[in-house]
Write a protein that holds these residues in place. Structure first.
Motif: not given
Length: 224
Positions: A24-28, A166-172, A182-187, A190-194
Protein backbone atom coordinates in the motif's frame (compact mmCIF):
# COMPACT_ATOMS: atom_id res chain seq x y z
CA UNK A 1 -3.46 22.43 5.76
CA UNK A 2 -5.61 19.49 4.71
CA UNK A 3 -4.84 17.75 1.41
CA UNK A 4 -6.26 14.72 -0.35
CA UNK A 5 -4.00 11.75 -1.05
CA UNK A 6 -4.53 8.56 -3.01
CA UNK A 7 -3.68 5.14 -1.61
CA UNK A 8 -2.45 2.70 -4.27
CA UNK A 9 -2.93 -0.96 -3.44
CA UNK A 10 -1.14 -3.83 -5.22
CA UNK A 11 -3.08 -7.07 -4.93
CA UNK A 12 -1.46 -10.26 -6.21
CA UNK A 13 -2.28 -13.91 -6.76
CA UNK A 14 0.58 -16.21 -5.78
CA UNK A 15 1.49 -19.68 -7.05
CA UNK A 16 -0.38 -21.27 -4.15
CA UNK A 17 -3.71 -19.92 -5.48
CA UNK A 18 -4.03 -17.30 -2.78
CA UNK A 19 -4.63 -13.57 -3.08
CA UNK A 20 -2.50 -11.26 -0.98
CA UNK A 21 -1.98 -7.53 -0.63
CA UNK A 22 1.64 -6.89 -1.59
CA UNK A 23 1.87 -3.19 -0.83
CA UNK A 24 0.00 0.00 0.00
CA UNK A 25 1.53 3.29 -1.06
CA UNK A 26 0.23 6.76 -0.31
CA UNK A 27 1.14 9.43 -2.85
CA UNK A 28 -0.13 12.21 -5.06
CA UNK A 29 2.40 12.19 -7.90
CA UNK A 30 1.78 9.57 -10.58
CA UNK A 31 4.75 9.21 -12.91
CA UNK A 32 7.08 6.59 -14.35
CA UNK A 33 9.58 7.46 -11.64
CA UNK A 34 7.02 6.99 -8.87
CA UNK A 35 5.76 3.65 -10.17
CA UNK A 36 9.30 2.44 -10.76
CA UNK A 37 10.11 3.07 -7.10
CA UNK A 38 6.96 1.14 -6.07
CA UNK A 39 7.83 -1.85 -8.29
CA UNK A 40 11.48 -1.80 -7.26
CA UNK A 41 10.35 -1.97 -3.64
CA UNK A 42 8.50 -5.21 -4.49
CA UNK A 43 11.67 -6.59 -6.07
CA UNK A 44 13.74 -5.65 -3.05
CA UNK A 45 11.25 -7.42 -0.81
CA UNK A 46 11.58 -10.66 -2.79
CA UNK A 47 9.12 -10.60 -5.71
CA UNK A 48 11.13 -12.34 -8.44
CA UNK A 49 8.68 -12.43 -11.35
CA UNK A 50 5.24 -11.17 -12.37
CA UNK A 51 3.37 -12.73 -15.29
CA UNK A 52 0.57 -10.19 -15.75
CA UNK A 53 -0.03 -6.76 -14.24
CA UNK A 54 -3.61 -5.59 -14.58
CA UNK A 55 -4.01 -1.88 -13.84
CA UNK A 56 -5.85 1.28 -14.77
CA UNK A 57 -4.31 3.67 -17.25
CA UNK A 58 -2.09 5.22 -14.59
CA UNK A 59 0.38 7.81 -15.79
CA UNK A 60 3.79 6.24 -16.37
CA UNK A 61 2.82 2.73 -15.24
CA UNK A 62 3.63 1.04 -18.55
CA UNK A 63 7.18 2.41 -18.75
CA UNK A 64 7.81 1.50 -15.11
CA UNK A 65 6.66 -2.09 -15.68
CA UNK A 66 8.89 -2.40 -18.74
CA UNK A 67 11.89 -1.32 -16.64
CA UNK A 68 11.28 -3.17 -13.36
CA UNK A 69 9.68 -6.37 -14.68
CA UNK A 70 10.43 -6.44 -18.43
CA UNK A 71 8.88 -9.90 -18.89
CA UNK A 72 5.60 -8.89 -17.24
CA UNK A 73 2.60 -8.33 -19.50
CA UNK A 74 0.59 -5.15 -18.95
CA UNK A 75 -3.18 -5.61 -19.19
CA UNK A 76 -5.40 -2.54 -19.09
CA UNK A 77 -8.42 -2.92 -16.82
CA UNK A 78 -11.52 -3.26 -18.97
CA UNK A 79 -13.81 -1.81 -16.28
CA UNK A 80 -11.75 1.38 -16.24
CA UNK A 81 -11.76 1.49 -20.02
CA UNK A 82 -15.56 1.14 -20.16
CA UNK A 83 -16.09 3.83 -17.53
CA UNK A 84 -13.87 6.26 -19.41
CA UNK A 85 -15.86 5.59 -22.57
CA UNK A 86 -19.31 5.98 -21.04
CA UNK A 87 -18.75 8.98 -18.80
CA UNK A 88 -19.20 11.35 -21.75
CA UNK A 89 -22.19 9.49 -23.22
CA UNK A 90 -25.67 10.86 -22.30
CA UNK A 91 -28.06 8.65 -20.33
CA UNK A 92 -30.29 8.07 -23.35
CA UNK A 93 -27.52 6.17 -25.19
CA UNK A 94 -25.48 4.79 -22.30
CA UNK A 95 -27.25 1.43 -21.98
CA UNK A 96 -27.09 0.69 -25.72
CA UNK A 97 -23.47 1.81 -25.88
CA UNK A 98 -22.53 -0.37 -22.90
CA UNK A 99 -24.21 -3.38 -24.53
CA UNK A 100 -22.19 -2.84 -27.69
CA UNK A 101 -18.95 -2.53 -25.70
CA UNK A 102 -19.61 -5.97 -24.19
CA UNK A 103 -19.34 -7.50 -27.65
CA UNK A 104 -15.69 -6.37 -27.64
CA UNK A 105 -14.41 -7.45 -24.23
CA UNK A 106 -16.56 -10.59 -24.02
CA UNK A 107 -15.51 -11.84 -27.45
CA UNK A 108 -14.23 -15.42 -27.72
CA UNK A 109 -10.86 -14.43 -29.22
CA UNK A 110 -8.82 -11.46 -30.37
CA UNK A 111 -9.94 -11.67 -34.01
CA UNK A 112 -13.61 -11.43 -33.01
CA UNK A 113 -12.82 -8.69 -30.50
CA UNK A 114 -11.11 -6.59 -33.18
CA UNK A 115 -14.04 -7.14 -35.55
CA UNK A 116 -16.44 -6.02 -32.79
CA UNK A 117 -14.24 -2.99 -32.11
CA UNK A 118 -14.55 -1.95 -35.75
CA UNK A 119 -18.34 -2.38 -35.70
CA UNK A 120 -18.80 -0.42 -32.48
CA UNK A 121 -16.44 2.33 -33.65
CA UNK A 122 -18.27 2.64 -36.98
CA UNK A 123 -21.65 2.76 -35.25
CA UNK A 124 -20.93 5.33 -32.53
CA UNK A 125 -18.16 7.56 -33.92
CA UNK A 126 -20.53 9.72 -36.04
CA UNK A 127 -22.48 10.59 -32.88
CA UNK A 128 -19.62 10.62 -30.38
CA UNK A 129 -16.44 11.27 -32.42
CA UNK A 130 -13.86 10.60 -29.68
CA UNK A 131 -15.70 7.93 -27.73
CA UNK A 132 -13.74 4.96 -29.09
CA UNK A 133 -10.37 6.68 -29.50
CA UNK A 134 -9.04 5.23 -26.20
CA UNK A 135 -9.84 1.70 -27.37
CA UNK A 136 -7.79 2.21 -30.53
CA UNK A 137 -4.93 3.97 -28.73
CA UNK A 138 -4.71 1.31 -25.98
CA UNK A 139 -5.50 -1.80 -28.02
CA UNK A 140 -2.06 -3.32 -27.32
CA UNK A 141 -2.81 -3.18 -23.58
CA UNK A 142 -6.47 -4.24 -23.86
CA UNK A 143 -6.27 -7.29 -26.09
CA UNK A 144 -3.66 -9.55 -24.41
CA UNK A 145 -6.53 -11.04 -22.37
CA UNK A 146 -8.01 -12.77 -25.42
CA UNK A 147 -5.26 -15.35 -25.67
CA UNK A 148 -6.50 -16.93 -22.44
CA UNK A 149 -9.40 -19.27 -21.74
CA UNK A 150 -12.46 -18.11 -19.81
CA UNK A 151 -11.09 -19.71 -16.62
CA UNK A 152 -7.88 -17.66 -16.72
CA UNK A 153 -9.70 -14.48 -17.72
CA UNK A 154 -11.89 -14.86 -14.66
CA UNK A 155 -8.84 -15.04 -12.38
CA UNK A 156 -7.40 -11.88 -13.94
CA UNK A 157 -10.63 -9.90 -13.86
CA UNK A 158 -12.53 -11.15 -10.81
CA UNK A 159 -12.86 -8.07 -8.59
CA UNK A 160 -14.48 -9.55 -5.46
CA UNK A 161 -11.33 -9.12 -3.36
CA UNK A 162 -10.81 -5.57 -4.64
CA UNK A 163 -14.44 -4.66 -3.87
CA UNK A 164 -14.05 -6.12 -0.39
CA UNK A 165 -10.93 -4.07 0.24
CA UNK A 166 -12.47 -0.88 -1.11
CA UNK A 167 -15.51 -1.41 1.09
CA UNK A 168 -13.23 -1.76 4.12
CA UNK A 169 -11.30 1.39 3.19
CA UNK A 170 -14.52 3.39 2.65
CA UNK A 171 -15.74 2.31 6.08
CA UNK A 172 -12.44 3.48 7.58
CA UNK A 173 -12.73 6.79 5.72
CA UNK A 174 -16.27 7.34 7.03
CA UNK A 175 -15.11 6.75 10.59
CA UNK A 176 -12.13 9.06 10.28
CA UNK A 177 -11.68 11.25 7.23
CA UNK A 178 -8.68 13.31 8.44
CA UNK A 179 -5.32 11.89 9.57
CA UNK A 180 -2.44 13.86 11.13
CA UNK A 181 0.13 12.43 8.71
CA UNK A 182 0.95 9.88 6.02
CA UNK A 183 2.33 7.35 8.51
CA UNK A 184 -0.85 7.35 10.59
CA UNK A 185 -2.93 6.90 7.45
CA UNK A 186 -0.75 4.01 6.28
CA UNK A 187 -0.97 2.31 9.67
CA UNK A 188 -4.76 2.59 9.61
CA UNK A 189 -4.92 1.18 6.08
CA UNK A 190 -2.63 -1.73 6.95
CA UNK A 191 -4.72 -2.62 10.01
CA UNK A 192 -7.93 -2.44 7.94
CA UNK A 193 -6.31 -4.61 5.27
CA UNK A 194 -5.20 -7.17 7.84
CA UNK A 195 -8.77 -7.50 9.12
CA UNK A 196 -10.27 -7.68 5.61
CA UNK A 197 -7.88 -10.38 4.36
CA UNK A 198 -8.71 -12.66 7.30
CA UNK A 199 -11.88 -13.51 5.38
CA UNK A 200 -10.00 -14.61 2.24
CA UNK A 201 -10.23 -18.33 2.88
CA UNK A 202 -11.60 -19.57 -0.44
CA UNK A 203 -9.30 -20.91 -3.17
CA UNK A 204 -9.43 -20.08 -6.87
CA UNK A 205 -11.86 -22.13 -8.92
CA UNK A 206 -10.36 -24.43 -11.55
CA UNK A 207 -6.87 -23.64 -10.24
CA UNK A 208 -5.25 -26.73 -11.78
CA UNK A 209 -6.49 -25.71 -15.23
CA UNK A 210 -5.52 -22.07 -14.70
CA UNK A 211 -2.05 -22.94 -13.43
CA UNK A 212 -1.46 -25.38 -16.27
CA UNK A 213 -2.48 -22.84 -18.90
CA UNK A 214 -0.31 -20.11 -17.39
CA UNK A 215 2.58 -22.57 -17.21
CA UNK A 216 2.19 -23.25 -20.94
CA UNK A 217 1.82 -19.58 -21.87
CA UNK A 218 4.78 -18.52 -19.74
CA UNK A 219 7.00 -21.56 -20.12
CA UNK A 220 9.70 -22.00 -17.50
CA UNK A 221 8.48 -19.21 -15.24
CA UNK A 222 6.25 -21.18 -12.84
CA UNK A 223 7.33 -23.93 -10.41
CA UNK A 224 6.48 -27.41 -11.62
Amino acid sequence: MIRKLAAYVILGTNTEERKEVLSINVGDNESSRYWLSVLNELKNRGVKDILIICADGLSGIRDAIATAFPRAEYQRRIVHQVRNTLKYVPDKDRKAFATDLKTIYQAADEKKALAALERVTEKWTPKYPNSMKRWKDNSDAIFPIFKFSAAVRKVIYTTNAIKSLNSTYRKLNRQRSVFPGDTVLLNALYLATFEATKKWTSTIRNWAQVYGELGTMYEGRLPE
